[in-house]
Design a protein around this motif. Structure first.
Motif, PDB file in Angstrom:
ATOM      1  N   ASP A 173       0.863  -1.183   0.000  1.00  0.00           N
ATOM      2  CA  ASP A 173       0.000   0.000   0.000  1.00  0.00           C
ATOM      3  C   ASP A 173       0.901   1.235   0.000  1.00  0.00           C
ATOM      4  N   PRO A 174       0.680   2.159  -0.961  1.00  0.00           N
ATOM      5  CA  PRO A 174       1.590   3.315  -1.050  1.00  0.00           C
ATOM      6  C   PRO A 174       1.605   4.173   0.212  1.00  0.00           C
ATOM      7  N   SER A 175       0.545   4.091   1.042  1.00  0.00           N
ATOM      8  CA  SER A 175       0.536   4.938   2.235  1.00  0.00           C
ATOM      9  C   SER A 175       0.858   4.146   3.515  1.00  0.00           C
ATOM     10  N   LEU A 176       1.295   2.888   3.351  1.00  0.00           N
ATOM     11  CA  LEU A 176       1.547   2.073   4.554  1.00  0.00           C
ATOM     12  C   LEU A 176       2.655   2.667   5.437  1.00  0.00           C
ATOM     13  N   ALA A 177       3.747   3.096   4.808  1.00  0.00           N
ATOM     14  CA  ALA A 177       4.789   3.774   5.593  1.00  0.00           C
ATOM     15  C   ALA A 177       4.517   5.278   5.544  1.00  0.00           C
ATOM     16  N   SER A 178       4.373   5.898   6.691  1.00  0.00           N
ATOM     17  CA  SER A 178       4.110   7.343   6.737  1.00  0.00           C
ATOM     18  C   SER A 178       5.402   8.100   6.411  1.00  0.00           C
ATOM     19  N   GLN A 179       5.261   9.391   6.138  1.00  0.00           N
ATOM     20  CA  GLN A 179       6.448  10.203   5.854  1.00  0.00           C
ATOM     21  C   GLN A 179       7.407  10.177   7.050  1.00  0.00           C
ATOM     22  N   ARG A 180       6.842  10.250   8.242  1.00  0.00           N
ATOM     23  CA  ARG A 180       7.678  10.226   9.460  1.00  0.00           C
ATOM     24  C   ARG A 180       8.444   8.909   9.560  1.00  0.00           C
ATOM     25  N   GLU A 181       7.775   7.812   9.232  1.00  0.00           N
ATOM     26  CA  GLU A 181       8.442   6.500   9.284  1.00  0.00           C
ATOM     27  C   GLU A 181       9.547   6.404   8.238  1.00  0.00           C
ATOM     28  N   LYS A 182       9.261   6.935   7.037  1.00  0.00           N
ATOM     29  CA  LYS A 182      10.268   6.874   5.967  1.00  0.00           C
ATOM     30  C   LYS A 182      11.464   7.783   6.283  1.00  0.00           C
ATOM     31  N   ASP A 183      11.166   8.957   6.843  1.00  0.00           N
ATOM     32  CA  ASP A 183      12.252   9.886   7.182  1.00  0.00           C
ATOM     33  C   ASP A 183      13.200   9.279   8.219  1.00  0.00           C
ATOM     34  N   ALA A 184      12.631   8.450   9.102  1.00  0.00           N
ATOM     35  CA  ALA A 184      13.461   7.834  10.149  1.00  0.00           C
ATOM     36  C   ALA A 184      14.341   6.720   9.581  1.00  0.00           C
ATOM     37  N   LEU A 185      14.015   6.254   8.385  1.00  0.00           N
ATOM     38  CA  LEU A 185      14.750   5.127   7.788  1.00  0.00           C
ATOM     39  C   LEU A 185      15.160   5.452   6.354  1.00  0.00           C
ATOM     40  N   PRO A 186      16.148   6.323   6.178  1.00  0.00           N
ATOM     41  CA  PRO A 186      16.614   6.612   4.821  1.00  0.00           C
ATOM     42  C   PRO A 186      17.241   5.360   4.199  1.00  0.00           C
ATOM     43  N   PRO A 187      17.237   5.237   2.860  1.00  0.00           N
ATOM     44  CA  PRO A 187      17.749   4.024   2.212  1.00  0.00           C
ATOM     45  C   PRO A 187      19.200   3.728   2.573  1.00  0.00           C
ATOM     46  N   ALA A 188      19.556   2.469   2.445  1.00  0.00           N
ATOM     47  CA  ALA A 188      20.928   2.027   2.724  1.00  0.00           C
ATOM     48  C   ALA A 188      21.440   1.229   1.526  1.00  0.00           C
ATOM     49  N   CYS A 189      22.763   1.245   1.333  1.00  0.00           N
ATOM     50  CA  CYS A 189      23.381   0.601   0.173  1.00  0.00           C
ATOM     51  C   CYS A 189      24.400  -0.435   0.633  1.00  0.00           C
ATOM     52  N   TRP A 190      24.259  -1.674   0.139  1.00  0.00           N
ATOM     53  CA  TRP A 190      25.124  -2.771   0.599  1.00  0.00           C
ATOM     54  C   TRP A 190      25.563  -3.640  -0.568  1.00  0.00           C
ATOM     55  N   ARG A 191      26.736  -4.248  -0.403  1.00  0.00           N
ATOM     56  CA  ARG A 191      27.210  -5.243  -1.366  1.00  0.00           C
ATOM     57  C   ARG A 191      26.145  -6.336  -1.515  1.00  0.00           C
ATOM     58  N   MET A 192      26.062  -6.918  -2.697  1.00  0.00           N
ATOM     59  CA  MET A 192      24.972  -7.858  -2.963  1.00  0.00           C
ATOM     60  C   MET A 192      25.286  -9.286  -2.488  1.00  0.00           C
ATOM     61  N   CYS A 193      26.401  -9.431  -1.802  1.00  0.00           N
ATOM     62  CA  CYS A 193      26.641 -10.719  -1.134  1.00  0.00           C
ATOM     63  C   CYS A 193      27.316 -10.432   0.196  1.00  0.00           C
ATOM     64  N   TRP A 194      27.092 -11.334   1.127  1.00  0.00           N
ATOM     65  CA  TRP A 194      27.630 -11.161   2.485  1.00  0.00           C
ATOM     66  C   TRP A 194      28.439 -12.402   2.818  1.00  0.00           C
ATOM     67  N   GLN A 195      29.738 -12.178   3.051  1.00  0.00           N
ATOM     68  CA  GLN A 195      30.610 -13.304   3.407  1.00  0.00           C
ATOM     69  C   GLN A 195      30.695 -13.438   4.921  1.00  0.00           C
ATOM     70  N   ASN A 196      30.433 -14.640   5.397  1.00  0.00           N
ATOM     71  CA  ASN A 196      30.477 -14.901   6.829  1.00  0.00           C
ATOM     72  C   ASN A 196      31.931 -15.007   7.289  1.00  0.00           C
ATOM     73  N   PRO A 197      32.370 -14.123   8.210  1.00  0.00           N
ATOM     74  CA  PRO A 197      33.774 -14.145   8.640  1.00  0.00           C
ATOM     75  C   PRO A 197      34.134 -15.416   9.411  1.00  0.00           C
TER      76      PRO A 197
END
Ligand code: OGA
Ligand code: MN
Length: 295
Positions: A173-197
Motif C-alpha cells: 500500500d503506497p501509504s503504509l509507511a508514513s512520511q515520518r516513518e520513511k524519514d526515520a529510515l533513509p535508504p541504505a546501500c550494501w554489497r549484494m553478497c555477504w561473506q560470513n567471517p
C-alpha cells in the motif's frame, strides 16, 4: 546440547539447552553461536515466554535494535507483529495498518537491510498463534548463491544494491509507511553478497526492500533483482517451513537467509515478539559497505 537439522539447506532445532542458560552462560552461548553460524535458522521449543530472557539471550549476540518509528514497540527492543489493536485489544479490521504490515512481512525478505546498521539476527517468539496458517518460511541465501552461474557471482561480488523500507511497504500500500516513518529510515546501500567471517561462506544479500543497483539503469536492475528473487525462492523444495507452537523461539541469520510470514485467518489472533540484533564489524559489515556513496 543436541542439534537436529530440519532441512538439507537451512535450519536446526536446538534441544537440551534453555534460552535462559544461554542468557546466563558464556559457554552455552558459544555452542549456540557455532550452530547459528552453521545452520542460519535455529529453533528452540517449549521455552518460557519471558521478555527478560529473550533480551538476555539476544544481547549475547550483540547490540539490540530499537523497534521502528511508528511501530507498536517504538523505541523499545521489542518489535510486535500482531493483528491485535494495541489500544482496543480487539482484532484489527481489514486494511488496518497492522493487517497491511502482516502482508508486507509475507514478502520474502531479510530484516533491517534498509537500516544504516544491518541486522545480524532476529529472534521471534510466539506468544499467541492462530490454529492454522501463520507459519514462517525460510530459505538459505548461501544455497541460492551456489545455484548462481559463476559469471553472475563475479558481477554480484562487486555490485551494491539500495534497500528501502518505504519500497517494500509500498508494494502492499503506497501509504503504509508514513512520511515520518520513511524519514526515520533513509535508504541504505550494501554489497549484494555477504561473506560470513566465521566460515567464509557467501550468501546473496537482497530482500523485498531492494530497489536499485549502483551504476545500473533501473529497469535492468529491477529485472535482475526479480530474477535473483525467483532463483532464491521459487522452488518450495528449498524452503524450511516453521509451523509455530506456543513457547517456540526461532532465531535466524539475516546475513544468510530470507524469510516470509504466511497468511492466516484475520479473525484469529496472532501475537509475536521479535528482538533484533545489529551486525557488528566482526559479523562482516565492513566488507558490505560501498567504497563511496554516490547518491
Ligand atoms: C519477522 C517476520 C514473519 C512472521 O518477524 O521479521 O518477518 O511469520 N515475521 O511473523
Ligand atoms: Mn522479517
Amino acid at each position: 546440547m543436541q542439534i537436529i537439522p530440519l532441512h538439507p539447506e537451512v535450519g536446526a532445532e536446538i534441544r537440551g539447552l534453555s534460552m535462559a542458560e544461554v542468557a546466563q552462560d558464556e559457554s552455552a552461548y558459544k555452542a549456540v553461536r557455532q550452530a547459528f553460524e552453521e545452520y542460519s535458522v535455529l529453533v528452540f521449543r517449549n521455552q518460557p515466554t519471558d521478555d527478560a530472557v529473550q533480551v538476555g539471550f539476544s544481547r549475547r549476540f550483540g547490540n539490540l535494535e530499537t523497534a521502528k518509528v511508528g511501530s507498536i514497540g517504538e523505541g523499545t527492543p521489542f518489535s510486535i507483529l500482531t493483528n491485535i489493536d494495541k489500544d482496543t485489544q480487539q482484532l484489527v479490521p481489514p486494511g488496518h495498518k497492522e493487517a497491511l504490515r502482516a502482508k508486507a512481512n509475507q514478502l520474502w525478505h531479510t530484516d533491517s537491510s534498509f537500516r544504516q546498521t544491518p541486522a545480524l539476527a532476529s529472534l521471534l517468539s510466539a506468544r499467541t498463534i492462530p490454529g492454522e496458517g501463520g507459519e514462517t518460511e525460510f530459505i538459505s541465501q548461501r544455497a541460492t548463491w551456489l545455484r548462481l552461474p559463476e559469471s553472475l557471482k563475479k558481477q554480484l561480488e562487486k555490485s551494491f544494491a539500495w534497500h528501502s523500507y518505504g519500497h517494500s511497504r509500498a508494494k502492499i500500500d503506497p501509504s503504509l509507511a508514513s512520511q515520518r516513518e520513511k524519514d526515520a529510515l533513509p535508504p541504505a546501500c550494501w554489497r549484494m553478497c555477504w561473506q560470513n567471517p566465521a566460515n567464509g561462506r557467501v550468501a546473496l544479500y537482497i530482500a523485498s526492500h531492494t530497489y536499485a543497483i549502483e551504476g545500473m539503469p533501473d529497469p535492468e536492475a529491477l529485472a535482475l533483482i526479480d530474477e535473483l528473487m525467483h532463483i532464491a525462492t521459487a522452488d518450495p523444495a528449498h524452503r524450511y517451513e516453521h509451523v509455530w507452537q506456543n513457547g517456540d523461539f526461532v532465531m535466524w541469520d539475516n546475513r544468510a537467509s530470507m524469510h516470509r510470514g504466511r497468511p492466516w485467518a484475520m479473525n484469529k489472533p496472532r501475537y509475536m515478539i521479535r528482538t533484533t540484533i545489529s551486525a557488528s564489524e566482526e559479523d562482516g559489515v565492513a566488507a558490505l559497505r560501498p567504497p563511496a556513496k554516490t547518491h
